[in-house]
Write a protein that holds these residues in place. Structure first.
Motif, PDB file in Angstrom:
ATOM      1  N   UNK A 221     -11.865  -1.788   3.007  1.00  0.00           N
ATOM      2  CA  UNK A 221     -11.446  -0.663   2.811  1.00  0.00           C
ATOM      3  C   UNK A 221     -10.093  -0.202   3.354  1.00  0.00           C
ATOM      4  N   UNK A 222     -10.018  -0.820   4.660  1.00  0.00           N
ATOM      5  CA  UNK A 222      -9.014  -0.446   5.363  1.00  0.00           C
ATOM      6  C   UNK A 222      -7.611  -0.959   4.532  1.00  0.00           C
ATOM      7  N   UNK A 223      -7.747  -1.956   4.101  1.00  0.00           N
ATOM      8  CA  UNK A 223      -6.556  -2.851   3.274  1.00  0.00           C
ATOM      9  C   UNK A 223      -6.474  -1.816   1.863  1.00  0.00           C
ATOM     10  N   UNK A 224      -7.546  -1.413   1.303  1.00  0.00           N
ATOM     11  CA  UNK A 224      -7.148  -0.408   0.218  1.00  0.00           C
ATOM     12  C   UNK A 224      -6.531   0.606   0.827  1.00  0.00           C
ATOM     13  N   UNK A 225      -7.031   1.386   2.030  1.00  0.00           N
ATOM     14  CA  UNK A 225      -6.056   2.524   2.355  1.00  0.00           C
ATOM     15  C   UNK A 225      -4.621   2.069   2.688  1.00  0.00           C
ATOM     16  N   UNK A 226      -4.367   1.067   3.114  1.00  0.00           N
ATOM     17  CA  UNK A 226      -2.895   0.758   3.294  1.00  0.00           C
ATOM     18  C   UNK A 226      -2.168   0.631   2.127  1.00  0.00           C
ATOM     19  N   UNK A 227      -2.596   0.121   0.764  1.00  0.00           N
ATOM     20  CA  UNK A 227      -1.966  -0.096  -0.448  1.00  0.00           C
ATOM     21  C   UNK A 227      -2.149   1.454  -1.028  1.00  0.00           C
ATOM     22  N   UNK A 228      -3.024   2.255  -1.014  1.00  0.00           N
ATOM     23  CA  UNK A 228      -3.189   3.392  -1.608  1.00  0.00           C
ATOM     24  C   UNK A 228      -2.014   4.420  -0.776  1.00  0.00           C
ATOM     25  N   UNK A 229      -1.832   4.224   0.476  1.00  0.00           N
ATOM     26  CA  UNK A 229      -0.757   5.264   1.109  1.00  0.00           C
ATOM     27  C   UNK A 229       0.589   4.825   0.885  1.00  0.00           C
ATOM     28  N   UNK A 230       0.699   3.171   0.705  1.00  0.00           N
ATOM     29  CA  UNK A 230       2.114   2.842   0.399  1.00  0.00           C
ATOM     30  C   UNK A 230       2.389   3.581  -0.900  1.00  0.00           C
ATOM     31  N   UNK A 231       1.521   3.573  -1.898  1.00  0.00           N
ATOM     32  CA  UNK A 231       2.032   4.130  -3.271  1.00  0.00           C
ATOM     33  C   UNK A 231       2.266   5.871  -3.064  1.00  0.00           C
ATOM     34  N   UNK A 232       1.366   6.517  -2.052  1.00  0.00           N
ATOM     35  CA  UNK A 232       1.350   7.878  -1.953  1.00  0.00           C
ATOM     36  C   UNK A 232       2.536   8.219  -1.303  1.00  0.00           C
ATOM     37  N   UNK A 233       3.039   7.373  -0.524  1.00  0.00           N
ATOM     38  CA  UNK A 233       4.453   8.023   0.273  1.00  0.00           C
ATOM     39  C   UNK A 233       5.489   7.637  -0.503  1.00  0.00           C
ATOM     40  N   UNK A 234       5.396   6.615  -1.577  1.00  0.00           N
ATOM     41  CA  UNK A 234       6.332   6.551  -2.609  1.00  0.00           C
ATOM     42  C   UNK A 234       6.322   7.693  -3.609  1.00  0.00           C
ATOM     43  N   UNK A 235       5.547   8.439  -3.647  1.00  0.00           N
ATOM     44  CA  UNK A 235       5.363   9.622  -4.848  1.00  0.00           C
ATOM     45  C   UNK A 235       4.598   8.897  -6.126  1.00  0.00           C
ATOM     46  N   UNK A 236       4.056   7.972  -6.044  1.00  0.00           N
ATOM     47  CA  UNK A 236       3.338   7.311  -7.128  1.00  0.00           C
ATOM     48  C   UNK A 236       2.575   8.270  -8.020  1.00  0.00           C
ATOM     49  N   UNK A 237       1.964   7.897  -8.973  1.00  0.00           N
ATOM     50  CA  UNK A 237       0.972   8.395  -9.681  1.00  0.00           C
ATOM     51  C   UNK A 237      -0.467   8.037  -8.925  1.00  0.00           C
ATOM     52  N   UNK A 238      -1.401   9.064  -9.095  1.00  0.00           N
ATOM     53  CA  UNK A 238      -2.961   8.888  -8.436  1.00  0.00           C
ATOM     54  C   UNK A 238      -3.373   7.653  -8.946  1.00  0.00           C
ATOM     55  N   UNK A 239      -3.097   7.276 -10.177  1.00  0.00           N
ATOM     56  CA  UNK A 239      -3.809   5.936 -10.913  1.00  0.00           C
ATOM     57  C   UNK A 239      -3.036   4.694 -10.404  1.00  0.00           C
ATOM     58  N   UNK A 240      -1.855   4.829 -10.112  1.00  0.00           N
ATOM     59  CA  UNK A 240      -1.113   3.596  -9.680  1.00  0.00           C
ATOM     60  C   UNK A 240      -1.444   3.371  -8.293  1.00  0.00           C
ATOM     61  N   UNK A 241      -1.674   4.567  -7.532  1.00  0.00           N
ATOM     62  CA  UNK A 241      -1.904   4.488  -5.997  1.00  0.00           C
ATOM     63  C   UNK A 241      -3.347   3.761  -5.891  1.00  0.00           C
ATOM     64  N   UNK A 242      -4.232   4.299  -6.688  1.00  0.00           N
ATOM     65  CA  UNK A 242      -5.633   3.542  -6.610  1.00  0.00           C
ATOM     66  C   UNK A 242      -5.433   2.179  -7.073  1.00  0.00           C
ATOM     67  N   UNK A 243      -4.705   1.685  -8.129  1.00  0.00           N
ATOM     68  CA  UNK A 243      -4.659   0.270  -8.610  1.00  0.00           C
ATOM     69  C   UNK A 243      -4.059  -0.602  -7.398  1.00  0.00           C
ATOM     70  N   UNK A 244      -2.985  -0.026  -6.688  1.00  0.00           N
ATOM     71  CA  UNK A 244      -2.440  -0.685  -5.769  1.00  0.00           C
ATOM     72  C   UNK A 244      -3.338  -0.851  -4.526  1.00  0.00           C
ATOM     73  N   UNK A 245      -4.223   0.284  -4.379  1.00  0.00           N
ATOM     74  CA  UNK A 245      -5.245  -0.104  -3.053  1.00  0.00           C
ATOM     75  C   UNK A 245      -6.273  -0.795  -3.482  1.00  0.00           C
TER      76      UNK A 245
END
Length: 316
Positions: free
Chosen positions: A261-285
């Motif tokens: 779950x912590x690794x998911x958070x890292x991936x999600x927040x990478x995308x979030x800080x990039x301004x990615x869409x919600x779906x893409x953030x979720x997928x990277x997480x």
């Protein structure tokens, strides 16, 4: 779409304020029994522990510039954790070492997709909001907090800490982790100050009084900016305003789910800080969380950005 950050005048992408402790992970299909009953496990691994540190390692592995503040003892476990964090590129200069303090530790009995955890708190609960100065906050773009219910000294000052961070231009995220007391108090008061809320399915449902993770996500989404609910092998779902999205987990040989779950958070927040869409953030997480389960411990199998993006493109 760019996959790397544009230059920033701030030296850190992330400031993580959290607990510091190693994990002793015991793997085996056994259940402890009192009465001086001795049972054997298949393997034992001393590794990086704590939700906050595992997250920080995952974020650094993806190429984010990460600073960490927390408290640990000037003891064997504390030195082990600081050296391991530094080896992974995390800036630990703000960590407060207590000369006579005792670093916490978790013993994890891992049994496939389930686990039991015994934690010695030590200094896990010692960090307070007053320990985090504005000049440190001002060096980062985003503030992340995990293990809310274990960080009892941080809890009272966390609303003001989030307000200070926002005034200084940071966005905020919170992963509550499980509440050992099962009261789930305090989180709701923070949601309005949280830009990204990152519970798992059990936590989201407990906070909202429902057994439906989609309903829980919608309810939480009305109280905070973005919600991403982690659902293990079922992937993750998120809510951002009126948008709801889902991302599947990868199918990988699972060795150890500690820290997924912590690794998911890292991936999600990478995308979030990039301004990615919600779906893409979720997928990277989901990619980062899934790949982290391939070896024992929470950090050994965390992917690089290139590896994660390779899987992300493959899963389109």
């Amino acid at each position: 779409m760019s996959e790397t950050f544009a230059p920033s005048s701030r030296p850190f992408d992330l400031l993580v304020a959290g607990e510091i402790n190693p994990d002793l992970i015991l793997n085996g299909d056994v259940e402890p029994a009192f009465g001086q009953v001795e049972k054997c496990v298949d393997s034992a691994t001393l590794t990086i522990g704590s939700s906050s540190v595992i997250f920080a390692c995952g974020a650094a592995r993806l190429g984010l510039r990460v600073a960490f503040i927390g408290k640990c003892g000037d003891d064997l476990f504390g030195r082990y954790m600081l050296e391991a964090m530094q080896e992974r590129g995390i800036d630990t200069r703000a960590v407060i070492q207590i000369p006579d303090g005792h670093t916490g530790m978790s013993v994890i009995l891992n049994r496939g997709s389930d686990r039991a955890i015994l934690t010695y708190p030590g200094l896990i609960a010692a960090l307070s909001a007053d320990d985090i100065p504005d000049d440190l906050l001002g060096q980062a773009r985003h503030l992340h907090i995990a293990s809310y219910f274990l960080q009892t000294a941080l809890q009272p000052g966390l609303p003001d800490l989030f307000r200070r961070a926002r005034r200084l231009g940071l966005t905020t995220s919170l992963d509550p982790n499980y509440d050992p007391g099962a009261s789930w108090q305090g989180i709701r008061d923070l949601l309005a100050l949280t830009d990204v809320f990152l519970p798992n399915q059990t936590e989201a449902c407990a906070l909202t009084g429902t057994d439906d993770p989609a309903k829980a996500a919608r309810t939480l989404g009305k109280q905070t900016g973005t919600v991403a609910v982690k659902m293990g092998t079922q992937g993750a779902l998120g809510v951002q305003g009126e948008v709801m999205a889902h991302a599947p987990a990868l199918t990988v040989p699972v060795v150890d789910t500690v820290g997924a779950g912590d690794s998911f958070d890292a991936g999600f927040l990478y995308g979030y800080l990039q301004g990615w869409t919600l779906e893409r953030c979720l997928r990277l997480g989901a990619v980062c969380g899934s790949l982290s389960t391939r070896t024992a411990g929470g950090t050994a199998a965390q992917p690089t950005l290139a590896e994660a993006l390779g899987f992300l493109e493959r899963e389109k």
